[in-house]
Scaffold this motif. Structure first.
Motif, short mmCIF file in Angstrom:
data_model
loop_
_atom_site.label_atom_id
_atom_site.label_comp_id
_atom_site.label_asym_id
_atom_site.label_seq_id
_atom_site.Cartn_x
_atom_site.Cartn_y
_atom_site.Cartn_z
N GLU A 48 0.83 -1.20 0.00
CA GLU A 48 0.00 0.00 0.00
C GLU A 48 0.87 1.25 0.00
OE1 GLU A 48 -3.80 2.12 0.44
OE2 GLU A 48 -2.99 0.36 -0.57
N MET A 49 1.93 1.24 0.76
CA MET A 49 2.85 2.39 0.78
C MET A 49 3.46 2.61 -0.61
SD MET A 49 3.15 3.70 3.99
CE MET A 49 4.82 4.16 4.43
N ASP A 50 3.87 1.51 -1.25
CA ASP A 50 4.45 1.63 -2.58
C ASP A 50 3.42 2.15 -3.59
OD1 ASP A 50 7.05 0.83 -1.98
OD2 ASP A 50 6.60 -1.29 -2.27
N ARG A 51 2.17 1.69 -3.47
CA ARG A 51 1.12 2.14 -4.39
C ARG A 51 0.90 3.65 -4.26
NH1 ARG A 51 -4.03 3.60 -4.26
NH2 ARG A 51 -4.22 3.24 -2.01
N LEU A 52 0.83 4.13 -3.05
CA LEU A 52 0.64 5.57 -2.83
C LEU A 52 1.82 6.36 -3.39
CD1 LEU A 52 -0.76 5.38 0.81
CD2 LEU A 52 -2.06 6.03 -1.23
N TRP A 53 3.02 5.85 -3.19
CA TRP A 53 4.20 6.54 -3.70
C TRP A 53 4.17 6.64 -5.22
CZ3 TRP A 53 7.70 9.90 -3.73
CH2 TRP A 53 8.86 9.80 -4.50
N GLU A 54 3.76 5.57 -5.89
CA GLU A 54 3.73 5.60 -7.35
C GLU A 54 2.74 6.64 -7.86
OE1 GLU A 54 5.72 4.24 -9.59
OE2 GLU A 54 6.90 3.54 -7.86
N GLN A 55 1.68 6.92 -7.10
CA GLN A 55 0.73 7.95 -7.51
C GLN A 55 1.36 9.34 -7.55
OE1 GLN A 55 -2.69 6.74 -4.69
NE2 GLN A 55 -3.75 7.60 -6.46
N VAL A 56 2.26 9.61 -6.63
CA VAL A 56 2.83 10.96 -6.52
C VAL A 56 4.25 11.06 -7.07
CG1 VAL A 56 1.39 11.66 -4.58
CG2 VAL A 56 3.53 10.47 -4.13
N ARG A 57 4.84 9.95 -7.44
CA ARG A 57 6.23 9.98 -7.90
C ARG A 57 6.44 10.93 -9.08
NH1 ARG A 57 9.91 7.60 -11.29
NH2 ARG A 57 11.97 7.25 -10.36
N PRO A 58 5.58 10.95 -10.10
CA PRO A 58 5.82 11.89 -11.21
C PRO A 58 5.89 13.35 -10.77
CG PRO A 58 4.21 10.23 -11.85
CD PRO A 58 4.43 10.07 -10.38
N LEU A 59 5.07 13.73 -9.79
CA LEU A 59 5.11 15.09 -9.26
C LEU A 59 6.45 15.35 -8.60
CD1 LEU A 59 3.80 17.79 -8.42
CD2 LEU A 59 2.75 16.57 -6.48
N TYR A 60 6.92 14.39 -7.79
CA TYR A 60 8.21 14.55 -7.12
C TYR A 60 9.35 14.64 -8.14
CZ TYR A 60 12.32 13.67 -4.27
OH TYR A 60 13.56 13.79 -3.68
N VAL A 61 9.31 13.81 -9.16
CA VAL A 61 10.38 13.80 -10.17
C VAL A 61 10.45 15.15 -10.88
CG1 VAL A 61 11.11 12.78 -12.37
CG2 VAL A 61 10.36 11.30 -10.49
N SER A 62 9.31 15.75 -11.18
CA SER A 62 9.30 17.07 -11.81
C SER A 62 9.90 18.13 -10.89
CB SER A 62 7.87 17.46 -12.20
OG SER A 62 7.38 16.64 -13.24
N LEU A 63 9.52 18.10 -9.61
CA LEU A 63 10.07 19.05 -8.64
C LEU A 63 11.57 18.84 -8.50
CD1 LEU A 63 9.50 21.25 -6.48
CD2 LEU A 63 9.25 19.38 -4.82
N HIS A 64 12.00 17.59 -8.42
CA HIS A 64 13.41 17.25 -8.28
C HIS A 64 14.22 17.82 -9.44
CE1 HIS A 64 16.97 14.62 -8.77
NE2 HIS A 64 16.89 14.39 -7.47
N ALA A 65 13.73 17.63 -10.67
CA ALA A 65 14.47 18.10 -11.84
C ALA A 65 14.59 19.62 -11.84
CB ALA A 65 13.77 17.63 -13.12
N TYR A 66 13.50 20.30 -11.51
CA TYR A 66 13.54 21.76 -11.47
C TYR A 66 14.52 22.27 -10.41
CZ TYR A 66 12.13 26.54 -10.45
OH TYR A 66 12.15 27.89 -10.20
N VAL A 67 14.45 21.69 -9.21
CA VAL A 67 15.33 22.11 -8.12
C VAL A 67 16.78 21.82 -8.49
CG1 VAL A 67 16.01 21.60 -5.74
CG2 VAL A 67 13.60 21.95 -6.31
N ARG A 68 17.04 20.67 -9.09
CA ARG A 68 18.42 20.33 -9.49
C ARG A 68 18.96 21.37 -10.47
NH1 ARG A 68 18.77 14.62 -12.03
NH2 ARG A 68 17.55 15.70 -13.63
N ASN A 69 18.16 21.77 -11.44
CA ASN A 69 18.63 22.75 -12.42
C ASN A 69 18.91 24.10 -11.79
OD1 ASN A 69 18.56 21.05 -14.68
ND2 ASN A 69 16.36 21.38 -14.97
N ARG A 70 18.06 24.51 -10.84
CA ARG A 70 18.29 25.80 -10.17
C ARG A 70 19.53 25.73 -9.27
NH1 ARG A 70 14.13 29.54 -10.38
NH2 ARG A 70 15.78 30.89 -9.53
N LEU A 71 19.77 24.59 -8.64
CA LEU A 71 20.96 24.44 -7.82
C LEU A 71 22.22 24.41 -8.68
CD1 LEU A 71 19.79 21.86 -5.10
CD2 LEU A 71 20.10 24.33 -4.85
N ARG A 72 22.12 23.88 -9.89
CA ARG A 72 23.25 23.93 -10.82
C ARG A 72 23.59 25.38 -11.17
NH1 ARG A 72 25.08 20.07 -14.15
NH2 ARG A 72 24.83 21.31 -16.05
#
Length: 601
Positions: free
Chosen positions: A222-246
Motif C-alpha cells: 500500500e505504501m508503494d502504491r501511494l508513492w507511485e501515484q505521486v512519484r511523477p510530481l516529485y520527479v518534476s520538482l526534483h528536476a527543477y530544483v536540481r537545475n536551479r541548484l546547478r
C-alpha cells in the motif's frame, strides 16, 4: 503530546524488565472481557499520572520534574508491556469485535517489545537508552574552533548558508555522531526481534506494519502504491530544483542528470526543502501580502492568535474550548524557567483537559501551526466518549493529517473572511505559494517512505549488518534522488544520524499524514462546495464540512481506519491523487521549466 501512544515512542528505552511468559490455564471469553476492562481502568489512571508529570517536565524543567516524569512513564510503559504479553493468552479465542480490537491495539501500542529473559530485556533497554542518549548529546567539534556545534546549530547552517564548503562540513560533522551506534544497533535489532516474536509477530517491522488493519505485507504494498501515484510530481520538482541548484553552485557541484548532493537541499536529511526557497522561487512569486507584518501591525497577542484558531473550529460547528484550556495552556515562553518550546497538543486527562504548549511568536508560521495543533485538540475531545483503548486516532497517520488538513485551509480567502486581508491576491501570484508548499510537502514524501523501508528490511534480515550503510544510500538514491557529499562506506552508520532511527520511532505515520491531509482537504472542499482551485479552498464557516469531520473524529480508534476514512471522504482507500490535484498548476509549470532538460536520475 498527541495521544497516550506518544509516551511509548522514545520512552520505551526506559522500560523495566518484563516478566516471563508462562503457561496459563485455558482462557474464556469472560476472562478476556474482565482482563480488557481491568486493563483499561489501570492504564487510564497510569496514563493520566504520566501525562500530568510530562506536562510539568515540559513546562517547568528541573531535575525533579524530569525524574518524576521518567518514573511515571516507566511505570506506564512497564504495565503496558506486561498487559500486552498477557493479551497473547486470548489470541486463540473467538472474541467479540470490540474486545478483539482492544487487545490488538494494546499489543500494537508498543514500538519495542522486550524479550522475556530478564537479562536480555535489561540489555535491550540499556541499548535503547544509550542510543537515544548518544544522539541527544551529539555534537560536531570543528578543529578550527574551540566551540562544538549541536544539531540545532548545524541545522541552521544547512538552512541558511549558501557556502557549499560550509554545508559539506556541517553535514559530515553531524553524520559522524552516529558512527559509534552501529554495533549497538545490530544487537538492538536481534533483541527487539526476539521480543516481537514472543508477541506473535515475525519481527519488529512486521509488528509495526500490523498497526494498519491489514496484513503486514499488504501494508508495505500500500505504501508503494501511494508513492507511485505521486512519484511523477516529485520527479518534476526534483528536476527543477536540481537545475536551479546547478545555476547556483555550478556544474561540478550538481550533476545534470544524477542525484542531488544531500547537503545542498537546506535540511540535514534532505527531508524538506523549503529552506532553499530563495534559490528556486518562481519569478514574480511575491504573494502580495505579508501575514507576519499584518499580525504585528495589529498588535496581535499570542492569545489572540489562538482565538483565531478556535474561531475556525467553532465556525464548523464545534463547541468552544473549555475554560481550563485558556487557564492551563502555555502560549508564551516564561521568563523565570526553562521549558520545551516545541509546539504540541495535549489531552491531559483524556477527557477535556485540553491544552497546547507553544512559545508563540507573532508570525505567519506560528499562525498556521496554531491551527494545526488545535486540530489535535478537537480530535482528542471528539473521541473522549470512547473507552480508553479507543481514545486515539484511526491510525497513527490520521492525527497528524487532521491538523495539517486544517492548516491547508489557511488560505488568502480565509484571511479575507476573518478580516486580516482586505482582498485575496490575484491567482497569478499562486505559483510562489504552491512552490513553497511543495518544497515542504512533496519534497518530504520519499524520505517519509524510505526510513521504514530500510528498517523493515533490517528487521527481517533482508539487509545484513555488513550492508547497513550501503543499502541506506541505495534507498536514498532510489526514492529521493539524493547522494552524500562524499563516499560513505560501511565504517559509517548514517541512518542513525536521524533521531527516529536512533530512538526507535516508527516513521510511516508521517508519510501517511502527508498523503491523507490532501485527501481530507479535497473531500471537505467538495462538501463545502468550493469552486476555486483546490489550493485556494478553505472550509472555514462550513457547517456541513464540520459535521463530516466530527463524524470521523468521534470514532477514534474504535473501527478500522478504512471506516473512519469513509466517514469523512466516502472512500475506503487512501488516495494520493488529491495531492496531485492540489499541485496540478505547479506540475504544469514545472514541466514547462524542465522542457529540454534532463528529468530523473
Amino acid at each position: 503530546m498527541m495521544s497516550r501512544h506518544s509516551l511509548l515512542h522514545a520512552g520505551l528505552a526506559a522500560l523495566i524488565a518484563s516478566s516471563a511468559i508462562v503457561a496459563a490455564p485455558k482462557k474464556t471469553l469472560a476472562d478476556a472481557k474482565a482482563f480488557t476492562e481491568k486493563a483499561e481502568q489501570e492504564l487510564l489512571v497510569l496514563a493520566i499520572d504520566s501525562s500530568r508529570a510530562d506536562w510539568l517536565k515540559s513546562t517547568y524543567i528541573t531535575d525533579d520534574s524530569e525524574a518524576l516524569s521518567a518514573k511515571l512513564n516507566e511505570r506506564m510503559i512497564g504495565a503496558t508491556i506486561r498487559m500486552a504479553k498477557e493479551a497473547v493468552d486470548f489470541s486463540r479465542l473467538a472474541l467479540t469485535p470490540d474486545i478483539d480490537r482492544k487487545l490488538k491495539l494494546l499489543k500494537l501500542s508498543l514500538t519495542m517489545a522486550t524479550p522475556s529473559d530478564p537479562a536480555e530485556s535489561a540489555e535491550l533497554t540499556r541499548i535503547a537508552a544509550a542510543m537515544e542518549g548518544a544522539y541527544g548529546k551529539g555534537k560536531y567539534c570543528p578543529q578550527a574552533k574551540s566551540e562544538c556545534l549541536d544539531l540545532e546549530q548545524l541545522s541552521k547552517i544547512l538552512a541558511t548558508s549558501r557556502d557549499p564548503a560550509a554545508l559539506r562540513e556541517a553535514w559530515i560533522g553531524w553524520h559522524a555522531i552516529a558512527k559509534p551506534l552501529r554495533p549497538q544497533y545490530e544487537r538492538f535489532v536481534a533483541l527487539s526481534n526476539k521480543g516481537s516474536r514472543e508477541l506473535g509477530f515475525a519481527d519488529t517491522g512486521a509488528m509495526w506494519r500490523s498497526k494498519y488493519d491489514m496484513a503486514p505485507d499488504e501494508f508495505a504494498k500500500e505504501m508503494d502504491r501511494l508513492w507511485e501515484q505521486v512519484r511523477p510530481l516529485y520527479v518534476s520538482l526534483h528536476a527543477y530544483v536540481r537545475n536551479r541548484l546547478r545555476e547556483k553552485y555550478g556544474d561540478a557541484a550538481v550533476p545534470a542528470n544524477g542525484p542531488i548532493p544531500a547537503h545542498l537541499l537546506g535540511n540535514m536529511w534532505a527531508q524538506e526543502w523549503e529552506n532553499i526557497y530563495d534559490l528556486v522561487a518562481p519569478p514574480n512569486a511575491d504573494p502580495g501580502f505579508d501575514l507576519t507584518k499584518i499580525l504585528a501591525a495589529r498588535k496581535t497577542s499570542a492569545q489572540d492568535m489562538v482565538k483565531y484558531g478556535e474561531k475556525f473550529f467553532t465556525s464548523l460547528g464545534f463547541a468552544p474550548l473549555p475554560a481550563t484550556f485558556w487557564e492551563r495552556s502555555m502560549f508564551t515562553k516564561p521568563r523565570d524557567r526553562e521549558v520545551v518550546c516545541h509546539a504540541s497538543a495535549w489531552d491531559v486527562d483524556f477527557v477535556d483537559d485540553l491544552r497546547i504548549k507553544m512559545c508563540i511568536d507573532t508570525t505567519a508560521e506560528d499562525f498556521t501551526t496554531i491551527h494545526h495543533e488545535l486540530g489535535h485538540n478537537f480530535y482528542q475531545r471528539a473521541y473522549n466518549a470512547q473507552s480508553y483503548l479507543f481514545r486515539d486516532s484511526a491510525n497513527d497517520g490520521f492525527h497528524e493529517a487532521v491538523g495539517d488538513t486544517i492548516a491547508l485551509s489557511v488560505t488568502p480567502e480565509y484571511l479575507v473572511k476573518i478580516g486580516l486581508l482586505d482582498s485575496a491576491p490575484d491567482p497569478s501570484k499562486d505559483m510562489g505559494l504552491l512552490m513553497l508548499r511543495a518544497l515542504e510537502k512533496v519534497g518530504f514524501l520519499p524520505f517519509g517512505l524510505l526510513i521504514d523501508q530500510w528498517r523493515w528490511k533490517v528487521f527481517s534480515g533482508e539487509i545484513k549488518p555488513q550492508d547497513y550503510n550501503k543499502t541506506w544510500w541505495e534507498l536514498k538514491r532510489k526514492y529521493q534522488g539524493v547522494a552524500p557529499p562524499e563516499e560513505r562506506g560501511e565504517e559509517w552508520f548514517d541512518p542513525a544520524a536521524k533521531y527516529h532511527v536512533a530512538a526507535n520511532v516508527p516513521y510511516s505515520r508521517y508519510f501517511l499524514a502527508d498523503i491523507l491531509q490532501f485527501q481530507f482537504h479535497r473531500s471537505l472542499a467538495q462538501i463545502a462546495g468550493c469552486k476555486d482551485p483546490l489550493h485556494r479552498c478553505s472550509i472555514y464557516g462550513n457547517a456541513e464540512a464540520g459535521k463530516r469531520i466530527q463524524a470521523m473524529l468521534s470514532m477514534g480508534a474504535s473501527r478500522p481506519w478504512p471506516e473512519a476514512l469513509k466517514a469523512l471522504t466516502g472512500q475506503r482507500e487512501m488516495d494520493a491523487s488529491a495531492m496531485v490535484d492540489y499541485f496540478a498548476p505547479l506540475k504544469k509549470w514545472l514541466d514547462e521549466q524542465n522542457a529540454g532538460k534532463p528529468v530523473g536520475w
